[in-house]
Design a protein around this motif. Structure first.
Motif, PDB file in Angstrom:
ATOM      1  N   ALA A  30       6.741  -9.745   4.177  1.00  0.00           N
ATOM      2  CA  ALA A  30       6.489  -8.586   5.038  1.00  0.00           C
ATOM      3  C   ALA A  30       7.478  -7.456   4.748  1.00  0.00           C
ATOM      4  CB  ALA A  30       6.594  -9.004   6.505  1.00  0.00           C
ATOM      5  N   ASP A  31       8.741  -7.807   4.526  1.00  0.00           N
ATOM      6  CA  ASP A  31       9.756  -6.790   4.243  1.00  0.00           C
ATOM      7  C   ASP A  31       9.448  -6.068   2.930  1.00  0.00           C
ATOM      8  OD1 ASP A  31      11.053  -7.529   6.536  1.00  0.00           O
ATOM      9  OD2 ASP A  31      12.622  -8.695   5.531  1.00  0.00           O
ATOM     10  N   PHE A  32       9.040  -6.834   1.924  1.00  0.00           N
ATOM     11  CA  PHE A  32       8.755  -6.215   0.631  1.00  0.00           C
ATOM     12  C   PHE A  32       7.508  -5.343   0.700  1.00  0.00           C
ATOM     13  CE2 PHE A  32       7.220  -6.874  -3.956  1.00  0.00           C
ATOM     14  CZ  PHE A  32       7.879  -5.740  -4.385  1.00  0.00           C
ATOM     15  N   ALA A  33       6.472  -5.818   1.415  1.00  0.00           N
ATOM     16  CA  ALA A  33       5.249  -5.019   1.545  1.00  0.00           C
ATOM     17  C   ALA A  33       5.548  -3.682   2.208  1.00  0.00           C
ATOM     18  CB  ALA A  33       4.211  -5.793   2.349  1.00  0.00           C
ATOM     19  N   GLU A  34       6.384  -3.703   3.226  1.00  0.00           N
ATOM     20  CA  GLU A  34       6.760  -2.463   3.909  1.00  0.00           C
ATOM     21  C   GLU A  34       7.508  -1.520   2.964  1.00  0.00           C
ATOM     22  OE1 GLU A  34       9.039  -1.169   8.037  1.00  0.00           O
ATOM     23  OE2 GLU A  34       9.798  -2.890   6.896  1.00  0.00           O
ATOM     24  N   ALA A  35       8.457  -2.074   2.206  1.00  0.00           N
ATOM     25  CA  ALA A  35       9.236  -1.256   1.279  1.00  0.00           C
ATOM     26  C   ALA A  35       8.355  -0.687   0.173  1.00  0.00           C
ATOM     27  CB  ALA A  35      10.368  -2.090   0.686  1.00  0.00           C
ATOM     28  N   LEU A  36       7.405  -1.485  -0.308  1.00  0.00           N
ATOM     29  CA  LEU A  36       6.508  -1.044  -1.376  1.00  0.00           C
ATOM     30  C   LEU A  36       5.591   0.068  -0.880  1.00  0.00           C
ATOM     31  CD1 LEU A  36       5.990  -1.819  -4.321  1.00  0.00           C
ATOM     32  CD2 LEU A  36       4.285  -3.461  -3.521  1.00  0.00           C
ATOM     33  N   ALA A  37       5.056  -0.093   0.331  1.00  0.00           N
ATOM     34  CA  ALA A  37       4.164   0.915   0.897  1.00  0.00           C
ATOM     35  C   ALA A  37       4.882   2.259   1.067  1.00  0.00           C
ATOM     36  CB  ALA A  37       3.613   0.433   2.239  1.00  0.00           C
ATOM     37  N   SER A  38       6.182   2.206   1.331  1.00  0.00           N
ATOM     38  CA  SER A  38       6.938   3.445   1.529  1.00  0.00           C
ATOM     39  C   SER A  38       7.060   4.262   0.248  1.00  0.00           C
ATOM     40  CB  SER A  38       8.337   3.126   2.071  1.00  0.00           C
ATOM     41  OG  SER A  38       9.152   2.540   1.062  1.00  0.00           O
ATOM     42  N   LYS A  39       6.792   3.647  -0.901  1.00  0.00           N
ATOM     43  CA  LYS A  39       6.886   4.345  -2.183  1.00  0.00           C
ATOM     44  C   LYS A  39       5.554   4.971  -2.606  1.00  0.00           C
ATOM     45  CE  LYS A  39      10.140   4.353  -4.217  1.00  0.00           C
ATOM     46  NZ  LYS A  39      11.336   5.230  -4.110  1.00  0.00           N
ATOM     47  N   LEU A  40       4.513   4.771  -1.818  1.00  0.00           N
ATOM     48  CA  LEU A  40       3.180   5.247  -2.193  1.00  0.00           C
ATOM     49  C   LEU A  40       2.712   6.371  -1.277  1.00  0.00           C
ATOM     50  CD1 LEU A  40       1.937   1.703  -2.917  1.00  0.00           C
ATOM     51  CD2 LEU A  40       1.576   3.573  -4.528  1.00  0.00           C
ATOM     52  N   PRO A  41       1.895   7.279  -1.802  1.00  0.00           N
ATOM     53  CA  PRO A  41       1.453   8.437  -1.012  1.00  0.00           C
ATOM     54  C   PRO A  41       0.292   8.102  -0.081  1.00  0.00           C
ATOM     55  CG  PRO A  41       0.487   8.538  -3.201  1.00  0.00           C
ATOM     56  CD  PRO A  41       1.405   7.343  -3.193  1.00  0.00           C
ATOM     57  N   GLY A  42       0.040   9.020   0.834  1.00  0.00           N
ATOM     58  CA  GLY A  42      -1.124   8.918   1.708  1.00  0.00           C
ATOM     59  C   GLY A  42      -1.134   7.660   2.550  1.00  0.00           C
ATOM     60  N   ASN A  43      -2.327   7.082   2.671  1.00  0.00           N
ATOM     61  CA  ASN A  43      -2.517   5.898   3.515  1.00  0.00           C
ATOM     62  C   ASN A  43      -2.550   4.622   2.683  1.00  0.00           C
ATOM     63  OD1 ASN A  43      -2.679   5.051   6.182  1.00  0.00           O
ATOM     64  ND2 ASN A  43      -4.909   4.841   6.108  1.00  0.00           N
ATOM     65  N   LEU A  44      -1.989   4.659   1.505  1.00  0.00           N
ATOM     66  CA  LEU A  44      -1.923   3.472   0.644  1.00  0.00           C
ATOM     67  C   LEU A  44      -0.810   2.561   1.163  1.00  0.00           C
ATOM     68  CD1 LEU A  44      -2.265   5.270  -2.799  1.00  0.00           C
ATOM     69  CD2 LEU A  44      -3.902   3.631  -1.868  1.00  0.00           C
ATOM     70  N   LYS A  45      -1.173   1.610   2.022  1.00  0.00           N
ATOM     71  CA  LYS A  45      -0.141   0.794   2.655  1.00  0.00           C
ATOM     72  C   LYS A  45      -0.525  -0.663   2.882  1.00  0.00           C
ATOM     73  CE  LYS A  45      -1.267   2.058   7.454  1.00  0.00           C
ATOM     74  NZ  LYS A  45      -0.703   2.644   8.707  1.00  0.00           N
ATOM     75  N   VAL A  46      -1.734  -1.049   2.474  1.00  0.00           N
ATOM     76  CA  VAL A  46      -2.151  -2.450   2.624  1.00  0.00           C
ATOM     77  C   VAL A  46      -1.941  -3.149   1.287  1.00  0.00           C
ATOM     78  CG1 VAL A  46      -4.081  -4.013   3.059  1.00  0.00           C
ATOM     79  CG2 VAL A  46      -3.798  -1.956   4.451  1.00  0.00           C
ATOM     80  N   VAL A  47      -1.128  -4.210   1.280  1.00  0.00           N
ATOM     81  CA  VAL A  47      -0.690  -4.857   0.044  1.00  0.00           C
ATOM     82  C   VAL A  47      -1.261  -6.264  -0.072  1.00  0.00           C
ATOM     83  CG1 VAL A  47       1.303  -5.488  -1.376  1.00  0.00           C
ATOM     84  CG2 VAL A  47       1.470  -3.552   0.225  1.00  0.00           C
ATOM     85  N   PHE A  48      -1.795  -6.580  -1.241  1.00  0.00           N
ATOM     86  CA  PHE A  48      -2.221  -7.934  -1.594  1.00  0.00           C
ATOM     87  C   PHE A  48      -1.383  -8.352  -2.797  1.00  0.00           C
ATOM     88  CE2 PHE A  48      -5.812  -5.742   0.244  1.00  0.00           C
ATOM     89  CZ  PHE A  48      -6.373  -6.665   1.124  1.00  0.00           C
ATOM     90  N   PHE A  49      -0.617  -9.418  -2.660  1.00  0.00           N
ATOM     91  CA  PHE A  49       0.243  -9.848  -3.764  1.00  0.00           C
ATOM     92  C   PHE A  49      -0.470 -10.840  -4.679  1.00  0.00           C
ATOM     93  CE2 PHE A  49       3.588  -8.499  -0.736  1.00  0.00           C
ATOM     94  CZ  PHE A  49       4.239  -7.596  -1.565  1.00  0.00           C
ATOM     95  N   THR A  50      -0.202 -10.696  -5.973  1.00  0.00           N
ATOM     96  CA  THR A  50      -0.778 -11.579  -6.991  1.00  0.00           C
ATOM     97  C   THR A  50       0.369 -12.087  -7.878  1.00  0.00           C
ATOM     98  OG1 THR A  50      -1.130  -9.808  -8.616  1.00  0.00           O
ATOM     99  CG2 THR A  50      -2.884 -10.182  -7.000  1.00  0.00           C
TER     100      THR A  50
END
Length: 539
Positions: free
Chosen positions: A203-223
């Motif tokens: 959860a912490d990493f998904a939040e940090a990753l979303a903060s680096k992306l523009p607009g509403n790009l904030k839902v993360v699926f890890f592979t």
């Protein structure tokens, strides 16, 4: 072997010189064909040859005469008493034929002694127990056993400058202490659970990753990889739009699974299996493309593909901002904005493949697509995200991401605590050590030096890329842009002997891919260019 010793040593060199001359003349008179990075008793797979059947005889002759010339030059050097020292880690500035040998920058680290199996033993096991599809660089493959930041070490303790970064994967530096600590600490506490339970690391990493992306790009699926990420992105686009047709670019590489192989558009990476629903548009390549740097003219081909090859609606469009495997090809200016508009009009989603260009590598921006002034609907990433840990991700909007709730989507290892702890550490290191700024400054300096080298050596046809994602295309004829397939193998091998590891790619296999760790310094850049210059000057 040092020159200037006793008569016995001189006699040995004379014998070697005679032998080299004999081999050279044999090469000239026979049909011998030497591949620069395939072992002699291993038939090269198609991907390593990278030539059409009709071109094979031409490349045979070119490689044959080229190797013969090199052997004759080596023989003459030996006969006149000159010899290049092969002692590992001899980094003093020495002279050969009056030309100073480039000196590797100093570095305050020495690896512990290596006591494992030799290169020969590892290669023997590899041949017996690993897939025959595996291939290796160099006529004498390297056995790498240690790494620290931008440097790698072989079994003998010799240091090499890593200008390839494990294929644009090591972004913070080999064995970066912050990333290593994050991995070790998380492994000691909890190595694996499952996303069916809660854990703060993902959860912490998904939040940090979303903060680096523009607009509403904030839902993360890890592979676990870039292939997995692109497979998932294409499936999401098809589910969301209800369409099957995708548009990709010629010369693209997006993975090697069933769906991504369809999006990939180089025959050497495609098996003869069902690959449906992907249309490949003209590549907006400023160097080899039909329209040069006119992005809007290339973009019209996407419009025509949709009009004449589909129902008028598509699932989406996928592309890199800079093609990595394709030879560090920057898309022509104005191309992506025009294509994104066309795809939107056809009801599709735009997917940005940031597997190689992402995570500050281009220097000017954190993501490659930002350099084109567009905002995609889906972003895929891998490689640099984990600094070598198997990790990938797909990021999209909440609305688009909801399509996966129609059924159960699950990935056993995607987002496990160890990998996400590593990924989060990578983001922190990039910020703390200002690696994006370093990629911009050092990358710009390196590119300028390579452009200057192009003015000196006709074999360099093009220098391109951004930040620390650069390409140098070698040609035997600048006007015809004839790929220098044999010469690049020689330069690559000789640079390795000087202590520089560099990648290669492109459709013809004639492009140097320079994607080092982002901690690369100007001194490293100088050493790389000097090694390339030194090698080319002796050709």
């Amino acid at each position: 072997m040092e020159v200037g010793g006793g008569g016995e040593e001189v006699d040995q060199m004379s014998i070697l010189a005679v032998f080299l001359i004999s081999v050279a003349h044999t090469l000239i008179q026979t049909e011998s064909y030497i591949f620069g990075f395939i072992s002699a008793n291993h038939k090269p797979p198609l991907r390593t040859r990278c030539v059409f059947e009709g071109e094979r005889s031409t490349e045979k002759g070119m490689m044959q005469s080229f190797v013969a010339r090199r052997l004759l030059l080596a023989a003459n050097s030996l006969r006149t008493g000159r010899c290049f020292s092969q002692v590992a880690q001899k980094e003093a500035s020495i002279q050969e034929n009056g030309v100073p040998v480039p000196k590797m920058p100093s570095f305050d680290y020495s690896p512990p002694p290596y006591t494992g199996p030799s290169a020969e033993e590892v290669l023997a096991k590899r041949r017996e127990y690993l897939s025959p599809s595996f291939f290796h660089f160099y006529s004498k493959p390297l056995n790498l056993v240690d790494g620290k930041m931008q440097y790698l070490f072989d079994e003998n303790g010799r240091r090499y400058l890593d200008a390839f970064g494990g294929i644009a994967t090591v972004c913070c530096g080999h064995c970066h202490p912050d990333v290593v600590d994050a991995i070790v600490n998380q492994t000691k506490r909890l190595q694996h659970s499952t996303v069916l339970y809660l854990n703060h690391a993902i959860a912490d990493f998904a939040e940090a990753l979303a903060s680096k992306l523009p607009g509403n790009l904030k839902v993360v699926f890890f592979t676990n990889s870039g292939t997995e990420a692109n497979e998932l992105a294409m499936m999401i686009a098809r589910l969301y739009t209800g369409c099957h047709d995708m548009v990709s670019l010629r010369n693209a590489y997006h993975g090697n699974a069933a769906g991504t192989m369809g999006a990939t558009a180089q025959r050497i990476w495609k098996f003869n299996i069902v690959q449906s629903g992907v249309h490949h548009a003209m590549n907006p390549d400023p160097y080899r493309g039909m329209f040069g740097s006119d992005g809007e003219k290339y973009a019209k081909d996407v419009h025509d593909l949709i009009e004449f090859g589909t129902s008028g609606n598509v699932a989406g469009f996928i592309s890199e901002a800079i093609q990595g495997v394709g030879g560090i090809v920057e898309l022509a200016p104005g191309y992506l904005p025009a294509v994104y508009k066309t795809i939107k009009n056809a009801g599709g989603l735009c997917i940005a493949d940031e597997v190689q260009a992402g995570f500050a590598r281009t220097g000017s921006h954190f993501w490659g697509f930002e350099g084109h002034g567009v905002v995609p609907d889906i972003v895929t990433m891998a490689k640099g995200i984990g600094n070598g840990i198997p990790l990938g991700a797909v990021v999209t909007t909440p609305e688009i991401g909801e399509v996966l709730t129609r059924r159960s989507y699950f990935n056993t290892f995607g987002g496990n605590p160890v990998c996400t702890a590593a990924g989060h550490a990578v983001l922190r290191v990039i910020e703390k050590e200002k690696l994006q700024d370093n990629a911009f400054k050092v990358g710009s300096y390196l590119k300028q030096r390579l452009v200057e080298l192009k003015d000196k050596h006709d074999i360099i046809g093009d220098v391109r890329g951004k930040g620390l994602m650069l390409g140098v295309e070698l040609v035997t004829d600048r006007k015809l842009k004839t790929p220098a397939k044999a010469e690049i193998l020689h330069v690559m091998d000789q640079m390795k002997e000087l202590g520089v590891l560099i990648g290669k790619g492109g459709f013809y296999g004639n492009v140097f891919r320079i994607t080092p760790p982002l901690c690369f310094t100007k001194e490293d850049a100088d050493f790389l260019v000097d090694a390339m210059d030194y090698t080319m000057s002796k050709m």
